[in-house]
Design a protein around this motif. Structure first.
Motif, PDB file in Angstrom:
ATOM      1  N   PRO A  71       0.846  -1.200   0.000  1.00 34.04           N
ATOM      2  CA  PRO A  71       0.000   0.000   0.000  1.00 34.04           C
ATOM      3  C   PRO A  71       0.885   1.255   0.000  1.00 34.04           C
ATOM      4  O   PRO A  71       2.042   1.199   0.432  1.00 34.04           O
ATOM      5  CB  PRO A  71      -0.778  -0.114   1.315  1.00 34.04           C
ATOM      6  CG  PRO A  71      -0.696  -1.547   1.701  1.00 34.04           C
ATOM      7  CD  PRO A  71       0.601  -2.058   1.160  1.00 34.04           C
ATOM      8  N   PRO A  72       0.359   2.379  -0.481  1.00 33.47           N
ATOM      9  CA  PRO A  72       1.161   3.610  -0.474  1.00 33.47           C
ATOM     10  C   PRO A  72       1.665   3.920   0.934  1.00 33.47           C
ATOM     11  O   PRO A  72       0.932   3.771   1.910  1.00 33.47           O
ATOM     12  CB  PRO A  72       0.176   4.684  -0.941  1.00 33.47           C
ATOM     13  CG  PRO A  72      -0.902   3.943  -1.657  1.00 33.47           C
ATOM     14  CD  PRO A  72      -0.983   2.594  -0.996  1.00 33.47           C
ATOM     15  N   GLY A  73       2.902   4.316   1.022  1.00 27.73           N
ATOM     16  CA  GLY A  73       3.473   4.626   2.322  1.00 27.73           C
ATOM     17  C   GLY A  73       4.955   4.905   2.223  1.00 27.73           C
ATOM     18  O   GLY A  73       5.484   5.171   1.147  1.00 27.73           O
ATOM     19  N   LEU A  74       5.609   4.832   3.352  1.00 29.54           N
ATOM     20  CA  LEU A  74       7.037   5.103   3.450  1.00 29.54           C
ATOM     21  C   LEU A  74       7.763   3.848   3.922  1.00 29.54           C
ATOM     22  O   LEU A  74       7.205   3.051   4.673  1.00 29.54           O
ATOM     23  CB  LEU A  74       7.302   6.245   4.428  1.00 29.54           C
ATOM     24  CG  LEU A  74       6.587   7.566   4.146  1.00 29.54           C
ATOM     25  CD1 LEU A  74       6.846   8.556   5.270  1.00 29.54           C
ATOM     26  CD2 LEU A  74       7.020   8.134   2.811  1.00 29.54           C
ATOM     27  N   ARG A  75       9.014   3.725   3.496  1.00 33.34           N
ATOM     28  CA  ARG A  75       9.852   2.597   3.894  1.00 33.34           C
ATOM     29  C   ARG A  75      11.198   3.181   4.308  1.00 33.34           C
ATOM     30  O   ARG A  75      11.867   3.831   3.529  1.00 33.34           O
ATOM     31  CB  ARG A  75      10.007   1.634   2.729  1.00 33.34           C
ATOM     32  CG  ARG A  75      10.862   0.449   2.975  1.00 33.34           C
ATOM     33  CD  ARG A  75      10.896  -0.455   1.734  1.00 33.34           C
ATOM     34  NE  ARG A  75      10.986   0.264   0.483  1.00 33.34           N
ATOM     35  CZ  ARG A  75      12.122   0.661  -0.096  1.00 33.34           C
ATOM     36  NH1 ARG A  75      13.275   0.424   0.477  1.00 33.34           N
ATOM     37  NH2 ARG A  75      12.096   1.300  -1.244  1.00 33.34           N
ATOM     38  N   ILE A  76      11.578   2.950   5.551  1.00 35.22           N
ATOM     39  CA  ILE A  76      12.797   3.534   6.101  1.00 35.22           C
ATOM     40  C   ILE A  76      13.758   2.414   6.491  1.00 35.22           C
ATOM     41  O   ILE A  76      13.392   1.530   7.281  1.00 35.22           O
ATOM     42  CB  ILE A  76      12.484   4.397   7.340  1.00 35.22           C
ATOM     43  CG1 ILE A  76      11.469   5.481   6.989  1.00 35.22           C
ATOM     44  CG2 ILE A  76      13.760   5.009   7.912  1.00 35.22           C
ATOM     45  CD1 ILE A  76      10.910   6.203   8.201  1.00 35.22           C
ATOM     46  N   TRP A  77      14.972   2.463   5.965  1.00 38.91           N
ATOM     47  CA  TRP A  77      15.971   1.483   6.346  1.00 38.91           C
ATOM     48  C   TRP A  77      16.498   1.863   7.723  1.00 38.91           C
ATOM     49  O   TRP A  77      17.053   2.931   7.913  1.00 38.91           O
ATOM     50  CB  TRP A  77      17.104   1.416   5.330  1.00 38.91           C
ATOM     51  CG  TRP A  77      18.133   0.420   5.743  1.00 38.91           C
ATOM     52  CD1 TRP A  77      19.389   0.675   6.195  1.00 38.91           C
ATOM     53  CD2 TRP A  77      17.978  -1.003   5.794  1.00 38.91           C
ATOM     54  NE1 TRP A  77      20.026  -0.498   6.515  1.00 38.91           N
ATOM     55  CE2 TRP A  77      19.175  -1.549   6.282  1.00 38.91           C
ATOM     56  CE3 TRP A  77      16.925  -1.867   5.486  1.00 38.91           C
ATOM     57  CZ2 TRP A  77      19.366  -2.905   6.454  1.00 38.91           C
ATOM     58  CZ3 TRP A  77      17.117  -3.225   5.659  1.00 38.91           C
ATOM     59  CH2 TRP A  77      18.322  -3.734   6.134  1.00 38.91           C
ATOM     60  N   CYS A  78      16.313   0.990   8.693  1.00 37.72           N
ATOM     61  CA  CYS A  78      16.737   1.230  10.075  1.00 37.72           C
ATOM     62  C   CYS A  78      17.714   0.168  10.551  1.00 37.72           C
ATOM     63  O   CYS A  78      17.887  -0.037  11.746  1.00 37.72           O
ATOM     64  CB  CYS A  78      15.514   1.273  11.001  1.00 37.72           C
ATOM     65  SG  CYS A  78      14.546   2.766  10.840  1.00 37.72           S
ATOM     66  N   GLY A  79      18.356  -0.505   9.611  1.00 37.64           N
ATOM     67  CA  GLY A  79      19.325  -1.526   9.973  1.00 37.64           C
ATOM     68  C   GLY A  79      20.517  -0.948  10.719  1.00 37.64           C
ATOM     69  O   GLY A  79      20.664   0.268  10.870  1.00 37.64           O
ATOM     70  N   ALA A  80      21.395  -1.825  11.148  1.00 41.14           N
ATOM     71  CA  ALA A  80      22.539  -1.447  11.980  1.00 41.14           C
ATOM     72  C   ALA A  80      23.501  -0.495  11.278  1.00 41.14           C
ATOM     73  O   ALA A  80      24.270   0.196  11.937  1.00 41.14           O
ATOM     74  CB  ALA A  80      23.281  -2.702  12.423  1.00 41.14           C
ATOM     75  N   THR A  81      23.454  -0.432   9.971  1.00 42.59           N
ATOM     76  CA  THR A  81      24.371   0.453   9.245  1.00 42.59           C
ATOM     77  C   THR A  81      23.953   1.914   9.315  1.00 42.59           C
ATOM     78  O   THR A  81      24.683   2.786   8.855  1.00 42.59           O
ATOM     79  CB  THR A  81      24.478   0.038   7.767  1.00 42.59           C
ATOM     80  OG1 THR A  81      23.171   0.033   7.188  1.00 42.59           O
ATOM     81  CG2 THR A  81      25.117  -1.335   7.638  1.00 42.59           C
ATOM     82  N   VAL A  82      22.790   2.178   9.892  1.00 43.52           N
ATOM     83  CA  VAL A  82      22.287   3.550  10.004  1.00 43.52           C
ATOM     84  C   VAL A  82      22.446   4.014  11.454  1.00 43.52           C
ATOM     85  O   VAL A  82      22.038   3.313  12.385  1.00 43.52           O
ATOM     86  CB  VAL A  82      20.798   3.628   9.580  1.00 43.52           C
ATOM     87  CG1 VAL A  82      20.244   5.025   9.765  1.00 43.52           C
ATOM     88  CG2 VAL A  82      20.636   3.168   8.147  1.00 43.52           C
ATOM     89  N   ASP A  83      23.025   5.194  11.628  1.00 39.48           N
ATOM     90  CA  ASP A  83      23.155   5.766  12.966  1.00 39.48           C
ATOM     91  C   ASP A  83      21.796   6.252  13.458  1.00 39.48           C
ATOM     92  O   ASP A  83      21.022   6.843  12.698  1.00 39.48           O
ATOM     93  CB  ASP A  83      24.130   6.946  12.963  1.00 39.48           C
ATOM     94  CG  ASP A  83      25.563   6.503  12.752  1.00 39.48           C
ATOM     95  OD1 ASP A  83      25.919   5.402  13.209  1.00 39.48           O
ATOM     96  OD2 ASP A  83      26.329   7.258  12.131  1.00 39.48           O
ATOM     97  N   THR A  84      21.517   6.033  14.712  1.00 44.12           N
ATOM     98  CA  THR A  84      20.235   6.424  15.305  1.00 44.12           C
ATOM     99  C   THR A  84      19.998   7.929  15.171  1.00 44.12           C
ATOM    100  O   THR A  84      18.864   8.358  14.940  1.00 44.12           O
ATOM    101  CB  THR A  84      20.164   5.970  16.770  1.00 44.12           C
ATOM    102  OG1 THR A  84      20.356   4.549  16.803  1.00 44.12           O
ATOM    103  CG2 THR A  84      18.832   6.306  17.401  1.00 44.12           C
TER     104      THR A  84
END
Length: 125
Positions: A93-106
């Motif tokens: 469905p339409p929306g957002l997808r955010i990569w929050c894996g360990a390679t991304v700083d909080t």
């Protein structure tokens, strides 16, 4: 051979940050930032209805606006150089997808949240 070398680099990186438990903790911390953001806003929610099925890596969100407005939000974020490829998967469905894996700083996830709100305000104004 390049794939093997890349995999070995990834394993070295995970070891350098404290191992798999540290990598999982980073991802969970990133998800926590998104959870807090979603909890305070009635216009955005997790695509997964069951909290047990919410991914801490590829976080999928729905936004309470028409599909074309979600596309405008995604475009605005890209135009501002804030987030790229943040739109939902093609079959989702339409929306957002955010990569929050360990390679991304909080802190990076934390910095993204006001931008998402800005984009929502722009398309709902």
């Amino acid at each position: 051979m390049l794939c093997v070398a890349d995999y070995l680099d990834a394993l070295d990186w995970v070891e350098a940050i404290g191992g798999t438990s540290a990598a999982a903790a980073r991802s969970e911390a990133n998800l926590g930032v998104v959870r807090d953001f979603v909890a305070d806003r009635p216009w955005i929610d997790f695509l997964a209805r069951d909290p047990a099925t919410i991914s801490s890596t590829s976080v999928c969100l729905t936004v309470d606006v028409p599909a074309d407005a979600v596309k405008r939000m995604v475009a605005l974020l890209a135009e501002q150089g804030v987030a790229y490829d943040i739109g939902a998967y093609r079959d989702a469905p339409p929306g957002l997808r955010i990569w929050c894996g360990a390679t991304v700083d909080t802190d990076e996830v934390r910095c993204l949240m006001p931008w998402i709100e800005w984009a929502w305000r722009e398309v709902t104004a």
